[in-house]
Write a protein that holds these residues in place. Structure first.
Motif, PDB file in Angstrom:
ATOM      1  N   ARG A  33      84.936  85.064  -2.256  1.00 21.00           N
ATOM      2  CA  ARG A  33      85.683  84.076  -3.035  1.00 21.00           C
ATOM      3  C   ARG A  33      84.977  82.721  -3.155  1.00 21.00           C
ATOM      4  O   ARG A  33      84.954  82.134  -4.242  1.00 21.00           O
ATOM      5  CB  ARG A  33      87.085  83.895  -2.433  1.00 21.00           C
ATOM      6  N   PRO A  34      84.364  82.200  -2.075  1.00 19.33           N
ATOM      7  CA  PRO A  34      83.654  80.912  -2.229  1.00 19.33           C
ATOM      8  C   PRO A  34      82.540  80.976  -3.268  1.00 19.33           C
ATOM      9  O   PRO A  34      82.284  79.990  -3.975  1.00 19.33           O
ATOM     10  CB  PRO A  34      83.093  80.651  -0.825  1.00 19.33           C
ATOM     11  N   HIS A  35      81.888  82.125  -3.373  1.00 23.84           N
ATOM     12  CA  HIS A  35      80.821  82.273  -4.368  1.00 23.84           C
ATOM     13  C   HIS A  35      81.405  82.313  -5.784  1.00 23.84           C
ATOM     14  O   HIS A  35      80.842  81.721  -6.717  1.00 23.84           O
ATOM     15  CB  HIS A  35      80.014  83.532  -4.074  1.00 23.84           C
ATOM     16  N   VAL A  36      82.539  82.998  -5.945  1.00 23.74           N
ATOM     17  CA  VAL A  36      83.208  83.026  -7.244  1.00 23.74           C
ATOM     18  C   VAL A  36      83.630  81.615  -7.639  1.00 23.74           C
ATOM     19  O   VAL A  36      83.483  81.200  -8.797  1.00 23.74           O
ATOM     20  CB  VAL A  36      84.430  83.966  -7.218  1.00 23.74           C
ATOM     21  N   HIS A  37      84.110  80.845  -6.674  1.00 20.88           N
ATOM     22  CA  HIS A  37      84.547  79.477  -6.961  1.00 20.88           C
ATOM     23  C   HIS A  37      83.361  78.593  -7.336  1.00 20.88           C
ATOM     24  O   HIS A  37      83.479  77.716  -8.203  1.00 20.88           O
ATOM     25  CB  HIS A  37      85.290  78.907  -5.763  1.00 20.88           C
ATOM     26  N   ALA A  38      82.203  78.811  -6.707  1.00 17.02           N
ATOM     27  CA  ALA A  38      81.008  78.043  -7.069  1.00 17.02           C
ATOM     28  C   ALA A  38      80.589  78.351  -8.499  1.00 17.02           C
ATOM     29  O   ALA A  38      80.213  77.444  -9.267  1.00 17.02           O
ATOM     30  CB  ALA A  38      79.869  78.363  -6.096  1.00 17.02           C
ATOM     31  N   PHE A  39      80.657  79.617  -8.859  1.00 20.61           N
ATOM     32  CA  PHE A  39      80.342  80.035 -10.232  1.00 20.61           C
ATOM     33  C   PHE A  39      81.335  79.407 -11.207  1.00 20.61           C
ATOM     34  O   PHE A  39      80.954  78.893 -12.269  1.00 20.61           O
ATOM     35  CB  PHE A  39      80.390  81.561 -10.313  1.00 20.61           C
ATOM     36  N   TYR A  40      82.628  79.417 -10.840  1.00 28.19           N
ATOM     37  CA  TYR A  40      83.655  78.851 -11.710  1.00 28.19           C
ATOM     38  C   TYR A  40      83.464  77.348 -11.883  1.00 28.19           C
ATOM     39  O   TYR A  40      83.574  76.834 -13.006  1.00 28.19           O
ATOM     40  CB  TYR A  40      85.049  79.129 -11.149  1.00 28.19           C
ATOM     41  N   ARG A  41      83.161  76.610 -10.805  1.00 30.95           N
ATOM     42  CA  ARG A  41      82.995  75.157 -10.921  1.00 30.95           C
ATOM     43  C   ARG A  41      81.830  74.810 -11.835  1.00 30.95           C
ATOM     44  O   ARG A  41      81.900  73.862 -12.626  1.00 30.95           O
ATOM     45  CB  ARG A  41      82.788  74.543  -9.531  1.00 30.95           C
ATOM     46  N   PHE A  42      80.760  75.590 -11.745  1.00 30.91           N
ATOM     47  CA  PHE A  42      79.610  75.374 -12.624  1.00 30.91           C
ATOM     48  C   PHE A  42      80.011  75.621 -14.078  1.00 30.91           C
ATOM     49  O   PHE A  42      79.711  74.811 -14.968  1.00 30.91           O
ATOM     50  CB  PHE A  42      78.480  76.317 -12.208  1.00 30.91           C
ATOM     51  N   ALA A  43      80.702  76.736 -14.314  1.00 32.64           N
ATOM     52  CA  ALA A  43      81.140  77.062 -15.671  1.00 32.64           C
ATOM     53  C   ALA A  43      82.142  76.037 -16.198  1.00 32.64           C
ATOM     54  O   ALA A  43      82.106  75.657 -17.370  1.00 32.64           O
ATOM     55  CB  ALA A  43      81.752  78.459 -15.695  1.00 32.64           C
ATOM     56  N   ARG A  44      83.035  75.577 -15.319  1.00 29.02           N
ATOM     57  CA  ARG A  44      84.033  74.579 -15.721  1.00 29.02           C
ATOM     58  C   ARG A  44      83.366  73.294 -16.170  1.00 29.02           C
ATOM     59  O   ARG A  44      83.754  72.681 -17.163  1.00 29.02           O
ATOM     60  CB  ARG A  44      84.975  74.307 -14.539  1.00 29.02           C
ATOM     61  N   MET A  45      82.330  72.871 -15.450  1.00 25.64           N
ATOM     62  CA  MET A  45      81.602  71.663 -15.832  1.00 25.64           C
ATOM     63  C   MET A  45      80.973  71.831 -17.212  1.00 25.64           C
ATOM     64  O   MET A  45      81.079  70.947 -18.074  1.00 25.64           O
ATOM     65  CB  MET A  45      80.518  71.331 -14.802  1.00 25.64           C
ATOM     66  N   GLY A  46      80.318  72.976 -17.438  1.00 29.14           N
ATOM     67  CA  GLY A  46      79.683  73.205 -18.734  1.00 29.14           C
ATOM     68  C   GLY A  46      80.687  73.248 -19.864  1.00 29.14           C
ATOM     69  O   GLY A  46      80.450  72.685 -20.945  1.00 29.14           O
ATOM     70  N   ASP A  47      81.813  73.889 -19.624  1.00 27.37           N
ATOM     71  CA  ASP A  47      82.847  73.996 -20.647  1.00 27.37           C
ATOM     72  C   ASP A  47      83.422  72.622 -20.980  1.00 27.37           C
ATOM     73  O   ASP A  47      83.661  72.295 -22.149  1.00 27.37           O
ATOM     74  CB  ASP A  47      83.953  74.929 -20.145  1.00 27.37           C
ATOM     75  N   ASP A  48      83.639  71.805 -19.954  1.00 25.97           N
ATOM     76  CA  ASP A  48      84.177  70.467 -20.183  1.00 25.97           C
ATOM     77  C   ASP A  48      83.216  69.607 -20.992  1.00 25.97           C
ATOM     78  O   ASP A  48      83.635  68.820 -21.850  1.00 25.97           O
ATOM     79  CB  ASP A  48      84.487  69.781 -18.849  1.00 25.97           C
ATOM     80  N   ILE A  49      81.930  69.748 -20.725  1.00 26.98           N
ATOM     81  CA  ILE A  49      80.929  69.007 -21.503  1.00 26.98           C
ATOM     82  C   ILE A  49      80.970  69.446 -22.964  1.00 26.98           C
ATOM     83  O   ILE A  49      81.004  68.623 -23.885  1.00 26.98           O
ATOM     84  CB  ILE A  49      79.524  69.214 -20.915  1.00 26.98           C
ATOM     85  N   ALA A  50      80.976  70.745 -23.185  1.00 27.37           N
ATOM     86  CA  ALA A  50      80.959  71.277 -24.553  1.00 27.37           C
ATOM     87  C   ALA A  50      82.198  70.882 -25.344  1.00 27.37           C
ATOM     88  O   ALA A  50      82.140  70.717 -26.568  1.00 27.37           O
ATOM     89  CB  ALA A  50      80.818  72.795 -24.520  1.00 27.37           C
ATOM     90  N   ASP A  51      83.327  70.724 -24.652  1.00 31.04           N
ATOM     91  CA  ASP A  51      84.589  70.450 -25.335  1.00 31.04           C
ATOM     92  C   ASP A  51      84.943  68.967 -25.408  1.00 31.04           C
ATOM     93  O   ASP A  51      86.006  68.612 -25.922  1.00 31.04           O
ATOM     94  CB  ASP A  51      85.736  71.192 -24.635  1.00 31.04           C
ATOM     95  N   ASN A  52      84.085  68.113 -24.892  1.00 29.02           N
ATOM     96  CA  ASN A  52      84.388  66.681 -24.893  1.00 29.02           C
ATOM     97  C   ASN A  52      84.157  66.081 -26.270  1.00 29.02           C
ATOM     98  O   ASN A  52      83.018  65.972 -26.726  1.00 29.02           O
ATOM     99  CB  ASN A  52      83.516  65.964 -23.864  1.00 29.02           C
ATOM    100  N   PRO A  53      85.223  65.644 -26.972  1.00 25.24           N
ATOM    101  CA  PRO A  53      85.068  65.107 -28.324  1.00 25.24           C
ATOM    102  C   PRO A  53      84.365  63.756 -28.364  1.00 25.24           C
ATOM    103  O   PRO A  53      83.932  63.312 -29.433  1.00 25.24           O
ATOM    104  CB  PRO A  53      86.516  64.990 -28.819  1.00 25.24           C
TER     105      PRO A  53
END
Length: 293
Positions: A33-53
């Motif tokens: 689970r900690p590894h899945v969460h690390a992957f998710y946090r990385f993806a979340r950061m990228g998604d937030d950047i892409a979606d920032n108007p």
């Protein structure tokens, strides 16, 4: 010498609990689970950047490229999410390619607002959705032959998400994932996405895209039957059932009139069905008959 920390984050406030489908849930092995969460946090950061108007496309691409640089360079610590995922991938012997593929999708989001047809949308999903399932299978040491069914499930989930947010994506980011040829063939216009209710043409478009998603689900339902890890099998079966429920909900409800999302009952029933399905697969040594919506 490592570079000083650089703040490129544009937090949206979203977290795993906001997602429509389980992210690193209790069904996943505790040690992973900690590894899945690390992957998710990385993806979340990228998604937030892409979606920032507030960011220009060029700035979004620059930030996403920096994320990849840190992910791939052992000497870089300047983006904690990238460095943490790099260490996680090294510890679990999972390729960074899946994470890099996600960044490719986020760069597409930064620069691309329309999709001509279903094939073009599936190319996007190959980078935005498929890598998530491939990462999870690799993390659990599963056979890469399972990627085919995993890709189908992840791509179906991505389309479901697009249809849920079809109006929000347009109004907030001028982004339309519904293929333009589907809109045109059904007599729908882009302006219809501003309405409080779906026009007849837009309703037909949504249904035609749900038909395409149902085709993906035929292959997606094979996934639990090819997985060795019981917990991952249960997780995938649960997500299959949630996807079936969301497809049915989107056929019966209008995403322009209301937010169509799974409720607590959907999660509970899908979880119970998913675990039961996983048990049957283990007992029979093969997948049971495909569950029906």
């Amino acid at each position: 010498m490592t570079a000083a920390a650089v703040d490129i984050a544009t937090p949206s406030g979203k977290h795993a609990g906001n997602e429509n489908f389980p992210v690193g849930s209790a069904l996943i092995r505790a040690d992973l689970r900690p590894h899945v969460h690390a992957f998710y946090r990385f993806a979340r950061m990228g998604d937030d950047i892409a979606d920032n108007p507030a960011l220009e496309p060029e700035d979004k691409v620059r930030r996403l490229t920096l994320m990849q640089d840190v992910l791939l360079d052992p000497s870089r610590e300047d983006i904690p999410e990238g460095a943490a995922l790099r260490r996680s991938l090294a510890a679990t012997h999972v390729s960074p390619q899946h994470s890099c593929d996600l960044l490719t999708a986020f760069k597409m989001d930064a620069t691309k607002q329309r999709y001509a047809d279903w094939g073009e949308l599936m190319t996007y999903c190959r980078y935005s959705a498929s890598p998530v399932g491939r990462y999870l299978l690799d993390l659990h040491g599963e056979d890469p032959a399972g990627w085919f069914a995993s890709d189908a499930l992840c791509n179906a989930l991505q389309v479901i998400n697009h249809l849920q947010d079809v109006q929000v994506d347009f109004l907030e980011m001028d982004r339309i994932y519904a293929p333009l040829d589907h809109l045109s063939a059904n007599g729908a216009e882009i302006g219809h996405l501003r309405g409080k209710l779906s026009s007849p043409g837009l309703r037909k478009t949504l249904d035609s895209l749900l038909d395409e998603t149902d085709k993906l689900m035929v292959d997606a339902r094979r996934l639990p039957g090819v997985l060795k890890d019981f917990r991952l099998r249960a997780e995938s079966a649960t997500i299959v059932r949630l996807a079936d429920r969301m497809i049915a909900a989107l056929r019966g409800r209008d995403p322009l009139a209301e937010r169509v999302k799974p409720g607590k009952r959907d999660f509970l029933l899908s979880g119970l069905e998913g675990v039961g399905w996983a048990v049957l697969v283990g007992l029979r040594g093969k997948k049971p008959r495909e569950a029906r919506s």
